[in-house]
Enzyme design. Structure first.
Site, PDB file in Angstrom:
ATOM      1  N   ALA A   1      -1.131  29.521 -23.488  1.00  0.00           N
ATOM      2  CA  ALA A   1      -1.476  28.821 -22.162  1.00  0.00           C
ATOM      3  C   ALA A   1      -2.859  27.891 -22.190  1.00  0.00           C
ATOM      4  CB  ALA A   1      -1.844  29.886 -21.129  1.00  0.00           C
TER       5      ALA A   1
ATOM      6  N   ARG B   1      -4.915  20.681 -28.109  1.00  0.00           N
ATOM      7  CA  ARG B   1      -6.275  20.466 -27.618  1.00  0.00           C
ATOM      8  C   ARG B   1      -6.792  21.736 -26.873  1.00  0.00           C
ATOM      9  NH1 ARG B   1      -6.973  16.118 -26.899  1.00  0.00           N
ATOM     10  NH2 ARG B   1      -6.134  14.976 -27.077  1.00  0.00           N
ATOM     11  N   GLY B   2      -7.672  21.984 -25.235  1.00  0.00           N
ATOM     12  CA  GLY B   2      -7.950  23.174 -25.027  1.00  0.00           C
ATOM     13  C   GLY B   2      -6.891  24.381 -24.631  1.00  0.00           C
ATOM     14  N   THR B   3      -6.846  25.165 -25.573  1.00  0.00           N
ATOM     15  CA  THR B   3      -5.652  26.072 -25.359  1.00  0.00           C
ATOM     16  C   THR B   3      -6.066  27.380 -25.954  1.00  0.00           C
ATOM     17  OG1 THR B   3      -4.117  24.188 -25.939  1.00  0.00           O
ATOM     18  CG2 THR B   3      -2.998  26.303 -25.932  1.00  0.00           C
ATOM     19  N   THR B   4      -5.124  28.561 -25.568  1.00  0.00           N
ATOM     20  CA  THR B   4      -5.669  29.870 -26.040  1.00  0.00           C
ATOM     21  C   THR B   4      -4.073  30.516 -26.276  1.00  0.00           C
ATOM     22  OG1 THR B   4      -6.917  31.821 -26.096  1.00  0.00           O
ATOM     23  CG2 THR B   4      -5.686  31.371 -24.166  1.00  0.00           C
TER      24      THR B   4
END
Length: 519
Positions: A358, A339-342
């Site tokens: 992260a 999902r939100g991850t970079t």
């Protein structure tokens, strides 16, 4: 491709540029990737935060690869459901909706601050202040909201609007009372002061000092689990990566208890008996073998009960030659279904290479008072809580699909890669590895190539495959979904490479606003 001091790839121009500036100033790849992570907390605040967690896989020149696990930890005690600030919100993706849980009760013990300091202490060489300065300056001057991050803001609007503090972080400077718009400047002066405080006081500020006391007190008063004892007990864990070979290349990837890396290794192992030289990229042979590997990884994930983490012994069994051979023989290409991850990748001219992934989940809407830092919502992530919400084991490291990886080819070429994208991380990394190693693609071509993803009985496809291959895939999969264009659903694999002689290359994934920069 270029000669120089190094290369960086990430989901933001500011993040990649930070890494390049640090390399030019005399830092190594580890200084650069950690400084870039600090900048990402400002430039990509809805994807990563100092209040989240992650993993760094580093390969120092002439040494063994090593993993720094600074992912989030479950608290030592659970509060009763009726005492929690824990509730669902609906994120609207336009073509679909997804439920996330936020609030104080969704916060797990964060690890990013500890991870940055510990990895820097071991592998960095520049003063800590110098690697964090670009993030401080960006927080003050502001970052222009691009189309990709504006899209994320729209999706996560309910989280931004859940508390006055989270709304203020993302309020439009030109239209008070509304969320920030594309093209506007996003500043975070509180975060600039917080980063300055971290330079002065060190990680103890977050785990023992004033910030820890604020967070613990608010959890007690407002329905969270995290205590001072949880924060004080948090430790970065050094792990040995999973190491395997594919097409003669030595690959290292994130190990248990997080299952993502082992599933990538397993999928590639199952696919390894396919003679790649007999089929072109995008052919029926290529795509059906890829589907075979994805199906094997998907079934194995549940067969080995990986949803809550993977035991080392199970990983060794999974990746054993007998297991892989049995799966190769048992998965016929015409009968695959019952999902939100970079991410940030950096390589330097000395041969060091770093791969760092992260996440802050989606954020819980709680902002640590006066800090400009939103905490994670990892205890509200369905993928990380397979036994049900508020049923997690106490005091353990959460498992993750995050899979930072490093590849070493026989000719000395090295790659660093990783991705965001929740369950799609493993399929995105698998496909880019296949493109690099089976089809000898350059990073830009390997990252840009169309992807597929199998989830349960649903096969999702990006555009770009031939009609004849699509017909075969549709006949093999019970259900298919055709995306009209390339989408962040299929991950964001930011990749760099370095060849002998200091020849650098790289690619930022356009699906997630990727940018590559050279030093």
């Amino acid at each position: 491709m270029a000669k120089g001091l190094g290369v960086a790839a990430s989901g933001s121009a500011e993040v990649s540029q930070t890494a390049v500036e640090i390399l030019k100033a005399g830092g190594n790849a580890f200084d650069a990737v950690l400084g870039a992570l600090c900048t990402a907390s400002i430039a990509e605040p809805l994807l990563v935060s100092l209040g989240g967690g992650g993993f760094m896989l580093g390969l120092p020149d002439g040494d063994k690869p090593r993993v720094y696990d600074f992912f989030c930890q479950t608290p030592g005690e659970r509060r009763p459901d009726d005492e929690l600030d824990f509730y669902p919100i609906i994120a609207d993706f336009g073509t679909a909706e997804q439920e996330f849980h936020i609030g104080m009760g969704s916060i797990a013990v964060p690890g990013v601050v500890a991870g940055i300091y510990e990895a820097h202490r071991d592998l960095g060489r520049m003063p800590f202040r110098e690697i964090i300065t670009p993030a401080i300056e960006l927080a003050r001057s502001g970052v222009v909201v691009d189309a990709f991050h504006h899209y994320i803001i729209r999706i996560l609007r309910p989280i931004m609007e859940a508390t006055p503090e989270s709304f203020r972080l993302y309020e439009s400077p030109g239209w008070p009372g509304e969320l920030i718009r594309e093209g506007e400047l996003l500043c975070n002066l509180d975060a600039a002061l917080s980063l300055e405080a971290l330079v002065s006081e060190g990680p103890g500020l977050f785990y023992h000092g004033e910030w820890a006391q604020k967070l613990a007190a608010d959890c007690v008063e407002r329905g969270g689990h995290v205590t001072l004892e949880d924060l004080a007990a948090y430790r970065v864990i050094r792990r040995e990566p999973v190491v395997f070979r594919h097409r003669g290349a030595r690959c290292a990837i994130n190990p248990p208890p997080s299952p993502g890396g082992s599933l990538v290794a397993f999928a590639l192992g199952v696919m390894g008996d396919w003679k790649s030289e007999n089929d072109a990229w995008g052919s029926t042979g290529h795509l059906m073998n890829l589907l075979r590997g994805m199906r094997a990884a998907s079934v194995a994930r549940h067969e080995y009960s990986m949803e809550a983490g993977l035991e080392l012994e199970n990983m060794q069994q999974l990746l054993g030659s007998e297991t892989i051979r049995a799966w190769q023989e048992g998965l016929e290409l015409h009968s695959l279904f019952s999902r939100g991850t970079t991410h940030i990748s950096v390589a330097d001219a000395e041969g060091n290479i770093a791969s760092l992934t992260a996440s802050n989940g989606e954020g819980c809407s709680y902002v640590l008072p006066g800090s400009g830092i939103m905490l994670n919502n990892m205890l509200g992530e369905e993928d990380l809580n397979p036994g049900g919400f508020n049923r997690w084991k106490k005091g353990i490291r959460l498992a993750s699909m995050m899979s930072p990886a490093i590849i070493e080819q026989a000719d000395g070429t090295r790659f660093a890669l990783g991705s965001g994208g929740s369950n799609r991380i493993r399929s995105a990394i698998t496909q880019v590895m296949i493109n690099l190693l089976d089809f000898d693609m350059a990073p830009e071509q390997a990252v840009a190539a169309p992807r597929i993803h199998l989830e349960g009985n649903m096969l999702s496809l990006e555009p770009g495959f031939s009609e004849s291959v699509i017909d075969v895939l549709e006949s093999a999969a019970p259900r298919t979904h055709h995306w009209p264009e390339k989408n962040l659903f299929f991950g964001g694999v930011h990749t760099v490479s370095v060849k002998h002689g200091g020849i650098f290359d790289g690619a930022g994934d356009p699906r997630r606003g990727g940018v590559v920069a050279f030093a």
